[in-house]
Design an enzyme around this catalytic site. Structure first.
Site, PDB file in Angstrom:
ATOM      1  N   LYS A  96       0.844  -1.392  -0.059  1.00  0.00           N
ATOM      2  CA  LYS A  96      -0.092  -0.165   0.229  1.00  0.00           C
ATOM      3  C   LYS A  96       0.800   1.403  -0.142  1.00  0.00           C
ATOM      4  CE  LYS A  96      -4.449  -2.417   0.260  1.00  0.00           C
ATOM      5  NZ  LYS A  96      -3.659  -3.096   0.746  1.00  0.00           N
ATOM      6  N   GLU A 118      -9.763   5.703   3.077  1.00  0.00           N
ATOM      7  CA  GLU A 118     -10.849   3.907   3.881  1.00  0.00           C
ATOM      8  C   GLU A 118      -9.541   3.388   4.176  1.00  0.00           C
ATOM      9  OE1 GLU A 118     -10.287   4.236   0.105  1.00  0.00           O
ATOM     10  OE2 GLU A 118      -9.375   2.793   0.089  1.00  0.00           O
ATOM     11  N   SER A 384       2.090  -9.923  -0.975  1.00  0.00           N
ATOM     12  CA  SER A 384       1.602  -8.072  -0.449  1.00  0.00           C
ATOM     13  C   SER A 384       1.807  -7.697   0.731  1.00  0.00           C
ATOM     14  CB  SER A 384       0.054  -8.072  -0.589  1.00  0.00           C
ATOM     15  OG  SER A 384      -0.663  -9.573  -0.214  1.00  0.00           O
TER      16      SER A 384
END
Ligand SMILES: *Cc1c(COP(=O)(O)O)cnc(C)c1O
Length: 405
Positions: A96, A118, A384
């Site tokens: 991210k 969010e 990830s």
């Protein structure tokens, strides 16, 4: 070069579409903001000064390039060469951060003073709170109240970083509901505020913008796989898909090379047909969610069906428009892993390689047995994120289901 697919484009069109999916379906109040972003995003991110600042931060702050690791135990188990792209080693623990660094640099250049986001698993919230601290901008993060409980360590991290975490109490109190709240805030504060969307979803240009910031993943895979195997590209790239940002980033530079098989892993939850699932590509149909035309789980009269996955980051009823297009055209194949299958993969990777993966990432490992790997195949799995945020979930699941370790 004859491998390059010419007839179908997998890149976004000028009007923001991937085939029949994408676009910008937004309320009037947001038009000026989204239009400004659309006009400026490519110009800004292609400026040499932007590129330099972005790449410096990715190297010195995030810790890139992330390693490509040949996982020997996994390779022996699946009978192929399994390479893990270690996004779990990034600062803040997941992919991210690549996107939030890009978007905060963009927001600064647009003169924005306030950032909203969010978050589901909390990784995007943490990554956003991190770059806001770095750049000294106000930060408000919307998070479903169910997720606030199951991802408590990340809530604490956001608070330490100076962000305000606002609980979303509507619907299933998860990612979709947090996104609705963030959009509502944005409508009320459009002029001062940039909304950092955390996945390859939302109105154009977000899916393309997020994909470009995450494409550093496949850019690195290209030279790393060559360094490790002498081959120019891997046979497979495998990634889990919530909204689709880690998958989009891992696929990006291979989209037009049909020798590279692209594999997505969705969350089947308690089973695709159990009524408790987030397997959007199987259960979904075409419709509009959070500003774009894509595949989503909906009833016949267009009500969104509440998704379910034990994994907060995959617990979303839609899928990014790029992925809807990749699936529709057959360019990518999708498999679904249940909570239980993902949990078993978490344990295998922890015990077999000494790496505790995020529950989201474990879905990509859980489907490896189904894709028909051959001995000489080079397979890159996008790991990830790391599992620190999920430890309580893991220990509770293991105890509740009497799993013998
Ligand atoms: C957020 C998250 C995901 C899912 O989001 P995508 O946009 O589909 O990548 C997957 N893994 C981890 C570790 C995450 O934090």
């Amino acid at each position: 070069m004859q491998n390059i697919v010419q007839d179908i484009s997998y890149n976004v069109s000028d009007s923001g579409f991937y085939g029949e999916f994408g676009g910008a379906y937004i309320p009037e109040m947001l038009y000026a903001n989204v239009e400004e972003l659309r006009r400026k995003y490519l110009i800004i991110i292609n400026e040499p000064e932007f590129q330099m600042e972005f790449n410096d931060l990715l190297r010195d702050y995030v810790g890139r390039p992330s390693p490509l690791y040949l996982a020997k135990t996994l390779s022996a188990h699946f009978g192929a060469n399994i390479y893990l792209k270690r996004e779990d080693l990034n600062h803040t623990g997941a992919h991210k951060i690549n996107n939030t660094i890009g978007q905060i640099l963009l927001a600064k250049r647009l003169g924005k003073k306030r950032i909203i986001a969010e978050t589901g698993a909390g990784q995007h919230g943490v990554a956003t709170a991190t770059v806001c601290a770095l750049m000294k901008l106000e930060c408000v993060v919307y998070m479903g109240s169910v997720d606030i409980v199951r991802q408590a360590p990340n809530v604490a991290r956001m608070q330490m970083l100076g962000a305000t975490v606002v609980p979303a109490e509507s619907g299933s109190k998860t990612l979709k509901d947090a996104t609705n709240e963030a959009i509502r805030d944005w409508i009320n504060n459009a002029e001062t505020t940039h909304y950092i969307i955390g996945s390859a979803i939302g109105p154009h240009p977000y899916p393309d913008m997020v994909t470009r910031f995450q494409s550093i993943i496949s850019e690195e895979i290209m030279w790393q796989i060559q360094e490790k195997t002498g081959k120019k590209y891997p046979d497979y790239v495998v990634a889990c898909v919530g909204g689709g940002s880690n998958a989009a980033g891992a696929f990006y530079h291979f989209l037009n090379n049909d020798k590279v098989k692209l594999i997505l892993a969705e969350a089947a939850g308690k089973g695709v047909n159990s009524g408790h699932s987030a397997a959007t590509s199987i259960l979904g149909s075409k419709g509009i969610i959070h500003g774009c035309m894509t595949l989503l789980m909906q009833t016949e009269d267009g009500q969104i069906i509440e998704p379910y996955s034990l994994s907060a980051g995959l617990d979303y009823p839609g899928i990014g428009p790029l992925h809807a297009h990749l699936i529709k055209t057959g360019r990518a194949k999708v498999y679904a892993a249940t909570d239980n299958e993902a949990m078993l993969s978490v344990i295998d990777l922890s015990r077999g390689e000494g790496i505790i993966p995020a529950l989201e990432s474990a879905h990509a490992l859980a489907i490896l047995g189904e894709i028909g790997l051959k001995k000489q195949d080079n397979v890159v799995v996008c790991l990830s994120g790391r599992g620190d945020k999920d430890l309580t979930t893991y220990l509770q699941y293991i105890e509740k289901n009497n799993i013998k370790l």
